[in-house]
Write a protein that holds these residues in place. Structure first.
Motif, short mmCIF file in Angstrom:
data_model
loop_
_atom_site.label_atom_id
_atom_site.label_comp_id
_atom_site.label_asym_id
_atom_site.label_seq_id
_atom_site.Cartn_x
_atom_site.Cartn_y
_atom_site.Cartn_z
N ARG A 47 0.83 -1.20 0.00
CA ARG A 47 0.00 0.00 0.00
C ARG A 47 0.87 1.26 0.00
O ARG A 47 0.62 2.22 -0.70
CB ARG A 47 -0.92 -0.02 1.22
N GLU A 56 -1.34 7.48 3.12
CA GLU A 56 -2.32 8.25 3.91
C GLU A 56 -3.46 7.35 4.37
O GLU A 56 -3.89 7.40 5.52
CB GLU A 56 -2.90 9.38 3.05
N LEU A 57 -3.94 6.54 3.45
CA LEU A 57 -5.05 5.66 3.80
C LEU A 57 -4.63 4.62 4.83
O LEU A 57 -5.39 4.31 5.76
CB LEU A 57 -5.58 4.94 2.54
N GLU A 81 -6.29 4.10 8.40
CA GLU A 81 -6.76 2.79 8.87
C GLU A 81 -6.20 2.52 10.27
O GLU A 81 -6.94 2.11 11.17
CB GLU A 81 -6.26 1.66 7.93
#
Lengths: 397, 193
Positions: B122, B129-130, B134
């Protein structure tokens, strides 16, 4: 956070959602022009919201949802709440409680041997007189029912008598072998079927029995205005529905399904219409399967197998019904459909795949003999065969 | 006596009708509501639970409880938000159950052996950022996370979330405010904002 915060930060959400009145909204509008903190917070909130929209979708696949759907509907039908889940969650604490209770009972037993003797006697006598356990369980029922879409049926068991009442629609029933004086009846609007342990299809339309097909075992079909008929494996009773104008006259009882394949004849316009209709229904069922509407697809394929038994399309539909049920997560129903396919079309091109579906369900319920037997012709090392056998695979790797 | 009821497939109808039918024991209506909203409920529940493996049990419980709680449905056109709220509330209750012990052990193991540092794939794909969000979301307290999931991810209003979680709307706003602050702070500390 450092320093003093603006008192009106709390109004941001209400302002954004339009929940402030007209006058307070205008006031907050003016406030935003002069308050850097509120403006910055609004921007940061929006950035966070935007970022959060990109979070990965944690929703499950169709297979998992289908499996859970079957579990929900089964438990709802049986009147089970979330006991199974609760049981798993509380298994450890309950085990400790059970241990404690057992220890107490042992102590009580040692301290009062006479009383314990009475208890033991009562417990031994209990099974002979006890009724069904208070909480309904799937395993209490001898019959497993797979119903087509729209079928109206119910299932009840009292003592050693189990009844399925079919008001309308088609069902496939698998009944485990009956033990001793157990009885299993399928109550039809115009009669009944008595079963000793078998797998069979039955369909009812407009208050009359239209079709009974026995995949394995023996059933006694007792219709009100006719003599009792005994149907053995691969035999069928069929009365074509009067609503189909092209249907032939009622057929005789005890006819094997494969013999129903019509002889090639010149197609009349009416026959072409029926063929087109069936072809359209088949295409629709395939499309439903492709789109993931597995339950509906299975019901549609099932209807096709009933509508034109013994035809090549019925052969495909019969296999695809099993596939659709498997994709819906209904392992046992898929296995029943696959078994039906194998019985009806022993030379099917899809017999290996159908056998894999049957074996998978058998291995999952621990019936290794059946899993191995059904895959005996294909004891190769293909992943499908190995996967279906699972823990029942006794061959060296 | 063991009894099963007829499986009647409901005709296409509004959610309010379906909820009424479910209350009357119509399994077809239950199946229809499941088909419409199970995916949404699952998503909301799995976001509000740190253990997505528990989501299945909670979604199961949510739909199994429908017949007994149907009377509390206010009859609006869509019951999606209502169901998501029930799912998240049941998820919170579920977390307080025996599973907490197991998760405490998991958390302990997590802290002893350290975090993985995020999904490298990722990160490599520019979604750091995601990944940070999370992680931050998972570290939020369960109450704040539930409110954030319902309002910001599932689109419930503060009032709907309040009804679902059985807390005052003002408390929802307070928790939401705090959740956003905590997430923004975590992102800032992680150097991604």
């Amino acid at each position: 956070m450092t320093g003093r915060s603006c008192d009106r930060l709390w109004e941001i959400d209400l302002y954004r959602q339009g929940q402030l009145g007209a006058k307070p909204a205008r006031s907050f509008d003016r406030h935003l022009r002069i308050c850097t903190e509120c403006r910055t917070q609004m921007d940061r909130d929006e950035q966070l919201r935007s970022l959060a929209r990109g979070l990965s979708d944690r929703s499950p696949g169709d297979f998992v949802l289908g499996r859970l759907r079957a579990r929900v509907l089964r438990d709802a039908a049986l009147g089970v709440t979330d006991r199974a889940a609760a049981g798993r969650r509380w298994a450890l604490p309950l085990a400790f409680v059970a241990l404690g209770v057992s220890a107490s009972l042992v102590v009580a037993f040692l301290q009062a041997p006479r009383a314990a003797g009475v208890t033991k006697k009562a417990a031994t006598a209990a099974p002979a007189t006890s009724e069904a356990p208070p909480g309904p369980k799937a395993e209490d029922l001898a019959g497993t029912v797979v119903a087509s879409s729209g079928a109206r049926w119910s299932q009840a068991r009292e003592a050693r008598m189990e009844r399925i009442t079919l008001e309308d629609g088609a069902i496939r029933v698998h009944v485990r072998p009956q033990i001793g004086d157990e009885r299993f009846l399928v109550i039809l609007p115009d009669g009944e079927i008595e079963v000793r342990g078998t797998t069979f299809d039955v369909s009812v339309e407009h208050g009359a029995t239209r079709h009974v097909y026995v995949a394995e075992g023996v059933v006694d079909l007792r219709l009100h205005d006719r003599a009792t008929r005994r149907l053995s494996a691969d035999e069928a009773y069929d009365v074509d529905a009067p609503i189909r104008p092209t249907a032939p006259a009622p057929r005789e009882v005890g006819r094997p399904l494969r013999a129903a394949t019509p002889a090639p004849t010149a197609a009349t316009p009416a026959a072409v219409d029926v063929g087109d209709r069936e072809a359209t229904a088949y295409a629709a069922a395939v499309e439903m399967l492709r789109q993931g509407n597995c339950d509906q697809s299975a019901a549609a394929f099932h209807a096709i197998t009933l509508a034109e038994p013994g035809t090549p399309r019925a052969e495909d539909a019969s296999f695809l019904e099993a596939v659709a049920l498997a994709r819906a997560g209904r392992v046992d129903a898929a296995a029943l459909a696959a078994e039906h396919h194998l019985a009806s079309f022993p030379d099917s091109f899809r017999r290996k795949e159908a056998a894999i579906l049957v074996a998978r369900a058998a291995s999952q319920r621990g019936d290794c003999d059946k899993a191995r037997a059904v895959l005996a012709p294909w004891r190769d090392d293909s992943p499908g065969v190995r996967g279906a056998l699972g823990s029942c695979d006794d061959r060296p790797r | 006596m063991t009894e099963r009821h007829p499986v009647i497939h409901a005709q296409p109808s509004g959610d309010a009708d379906l909820v009424r039918c479910v209350a009357a024991g119509d399994l077809g209506a239950l199946g229809e509501l499941y088909d419409r909203y199970a995916r949404d409920v699952w998503r909301a529940v799995s976001r509000s639970l740190p253990e997505s493996a528990d989501a299945e049990d909670v979604v199961h419980t949510t739909f199994m409880k429908l017949p007994e709680i149907a009377a509390s449905y206010d009859g609006r056109a869509s019951c999606r938000n209502w169901l998501c709220g029930i799912g998240v509330r049941l998820g919170l209750r579920h977390r307080r159950g025996a599973g907490r012990f197991r998760r405490m052990l998991d958390t302990f193991a997590h802290e002893v052996f350290g975090r993985s540092g995020g999904d490298p794939e990722r990160k490599a794909s520019g979604h750091e950022e995601l990944a940070a969000l999370e992680d931050a979301l998972e570290r939020l307290s369960e109450k704040k996370r539930a409110v954030f999931v319902l309002v910001e991810l599932e689109g419930l209003s503060a009032e709907e979330a309040a009804g679902a979680l059985q807390i005052p709307a003002a408390t929802v706003r307070t928790r939401l405010f705090a959740a956003r602050r905590a997430l923004q702070e975590a992102l800032r500390k992680g150097g991604v904002r």
